[in-house]
Design an enzyme around this catalytic site. Structure first.
Site, PDB file in Angstrom:
ATOM      1  CB  SER A   1      -0.994   0.184   1.210  1.00 34.86           C
ATOM      2  OG  SER A   1      -0.215  -0.183   2.272  1.00 34.86           O
TER       3      SER A   1
ATOM      4  CG  HIS B   1      -3.571  -0.872  -2.584  1.00 31.00           C
ATOM      5  ND1 HIS B   1      -4.013   0.562  -2.477  1.00 31.00           N
ATOM      6  CD2 HIS B   1      -3.371  -1.091  -1.037  1.00 31.00           C
ATOM      7  CE1 HIS B   1      -4.101   0.921  -1.139  1.00 31.00           C
ATOM      8  NE2 HIS B   1      -3.490  -0.105  -0.447  1.00 31.00           N
TER       9      HIS B   1
ATOM     10  CE  LYS C   1      -7.494   0.995   0.801  1.00 31.05           C
ATOM     11  NZ  LYS C   1      -7.050   0.166   1.732  1.00 31.05           N
TER      12      LYS C   1
HETATM   13  C1  LIG Z   1      -7.034   0.096   3.030  1.00 29.31           C
HETATM   14  C2  LIG Z   1      -6.577  -1.129   3.518  1.00 29.31           C
HETATM   15  C3  LIG Z   1      -7.158  -2.078   4.175  1.00 29.31           C
HETATM   16  C4  LIG Z   1      -8.214  -1.598   5.425  1.00 29.31           C
HETATM   17  O1  LIG Z   1      -9.417  -1.712   4.498  1.00 29.31           O
HETATM   18  P1  LIG Z   1     -10.536  -0.612   4.951  1.00 29.31           P
HETATM   19  O2  LIG Z   1     -11.871  -1.095   4.422  1.00 29.31           O
HETATM   20  O3  LIG Z   1     -10.043   0.917   4.439  1.00 29.31           O
HETATM   21  O4  LIG Z   1     -10.601  -0.763   6.479  1.00 29.31           O
HETATM   22  C5  LIG Z   1      -6.691  -3.358   4.481  1.00 29.31           C
HETATM   23  N1  LIG Z   1      -5.633  -3.562   3.780  1.00 29.31           N
HETATM   24  C6  LIG Z   1      -4.806  -2.807   2.909  1.00 29.31           C
HETATM   25  C7  LIG Z   1      -3.592  -3.270   2.271  1.00 29.31           C
HETATM   26  C8  LIG Z   1      -5.214  -1.625   2.674  1.00 29.31           C
HETATM   27  O5  LIG Z   1      -4.886  -0.701   1.874  1.00 29.31           O
END
Ligand SMILES: *Cc1c(COP(=O)(O)O)cnc(C)c1O
Length: 387
Positions: free
Chosen positions: A177, A205, A237
């Protein structure tokens, strides 16, 4: 007096350039954001495909709010599991090529729930050093022996696996990330299998963005349920909505339904969010042009940044960090970019390691070439000196 250390802690954060503040956005999520009375071009969101404010996704949300109301009313196991949730789970299972998929209210909760369910005292969880905080927290909360291996280093992982006790779970981000690089999944899958370990991949991602049909890093590498036993994805995302899911075998999903505390003891997502996600899932699969356009913008950014002499990370993803080093310096660059009309966030410890504060540039299919060229000009003009 109790809790007097709290204000000292805040002062210390400010002195270290680590104090964080929230910007108030006064417009829909998108490429042009309205904040503090001016319009800026957004290079820091995770809405990689430009779906968060897509008309079809918004329309599906509105229609479903009329049909289902707003609140889900209860947890999934009580009376909060609607037709909308159920249909989305079936579609996500088909999309990822897994037997079943299970919705969670957030990715953070999915990761905590899965890891604490699969391993406990006497077992071993092995995580990449650069894993997302939610994966690290899940490992720490599990009571299993918690081992971190050097970033993307399967040799180090194999050494740790050879000495590991109990059930073994290897856990990695798919696309990392904060660095944007991809985990070596085929090698990780082979290494895990050789030690009778399970492999869990958090592809928050990669999903939507990578793979011919948006199936993420696992589609790109052609890895099935037998190679990656636990696939976790987020919906906030690339999908542009909210929530998360876990996909895998019937055995995995039933185990989670019966025992994952972050699944059982929380209210289900609003059904309208599930319906909006069904609409976005259709766009993710159908709109190949979004991935193609994003890939072209990534190439443009990387070649332009290299011409400026900026130091890029080995990333083919929309996450293109520029390492600055010092936290205060990273914040100063972020502020200079904002003054030039570009919103790029400075990411500082503890999100990233000490001395690796960075500008985390993220690209989206909603950007165009002129915007990327503008950002590159601004980066050149403020002469980003990298640490
Ligand atoms: C954003 C993210 C999460 C958390 O997800 P949310 O739905 O925002 O709680 C978990 N793992 C990774 C790699 C992320 O980038």
């Amino acid at each position: 007096m109790a809790f007097t250390h709290l204000s000292a802690k805040l002062t210390q954060l400010a002195e270290q350039g680590l104090y964080r503040s929230r910007r108030v956005i006064d417009s829909p999520q998108g490429i042009r954001l309205h904040l503090d009375g001016s319009s800026v071009i957004n290079f820091c969101s995770n809405d990689y495909l430009g779906l968060a404010n897509h008309p079809a996704v918004v329309a599906a949300f509105k229609t479903a709010a009329d049909a289902y109301g707003v609140g889900s009313g209860a947890a999934h196991l009580v009376c909060g599991h609607s037709t909308a949730h159920h249909a989305l789970e079936e579609e996500l299972a088909a999309f990822t090529g897994r037997e079943r998929a299970l919705l969670f209210s957030t990715g953070y909760m999915a990761n905590i729930g899965v890891i604490t369910t699969l391993v406990g005292r006497g077992d071993t969880v092995l995580e990449d050093r650069l894993n997302h905080a939610s994966l690290l927290d899940g490992g720490l909360a599990s009571n299993a022996a918690f081992k971190r291996y050097a970033h993307a280093d399967t040799t180090h992982l194999a050494l740790l696996l050879a000495a590991a006790a109990g059930n073994k779970l290897v856990v990695t981000d798919g696309v990392f990330s904060m660095d944007g690089d991809a985990a070596p999944l085929p090698e990780l899958a082979r290494t895990a299998k050789a030690h009778q370990a399970w492999l869990m991949v958090d592809d928050a991602h990669g999903l939507g963005v990578l793979g011919a049909h948006g199936g993420g890093l696992l589609e790109q590498f052609g890895l099935g349920q037998d190679d990656v036993q636990v696939l976790m994805g987020t919906l906030g995302k690339g999908f542009g909505t909210f929530g998360a899911f876990v996909a895998g075998s019937e055995l995995l999903i039933e185990t989670l339904i019966q025992t994952a505390r972050t699944y059982i003891y929380t209210t289900a997502l609003p059904p309208a969010v599930a319906e909006a996600t069904r609409a976005s899932l259709r766009l993710v699969q159908a709109d190949t042009w979004r991935r193609d356009k994003l890939a072209a913008l990534i190439r443009q950014f990387r070649s332009g940044a290299a011409q400026l002499g900026l130091q890029l990370m080995p990333s083919d993803s929309p996450i293109q960090p520029l390492i600055i080093g010092d936290s205060q310096q990273a914040v100063a660059y972020s502020q200079a970019l904002l003054a030039a009309g570009f919103l790029v966030s400075a990411i500082r410890p503890p999100t990233v390691a000490q001395g690796t504060a960075r500008l985390r540039v993220t690209l989206s299919a909603g950007h165009d070439e002129t915007m990327v060229a503008g950002l590159l000009d601004a980066l050149g003009a403020i002469r980003v000196a990298q640490g």
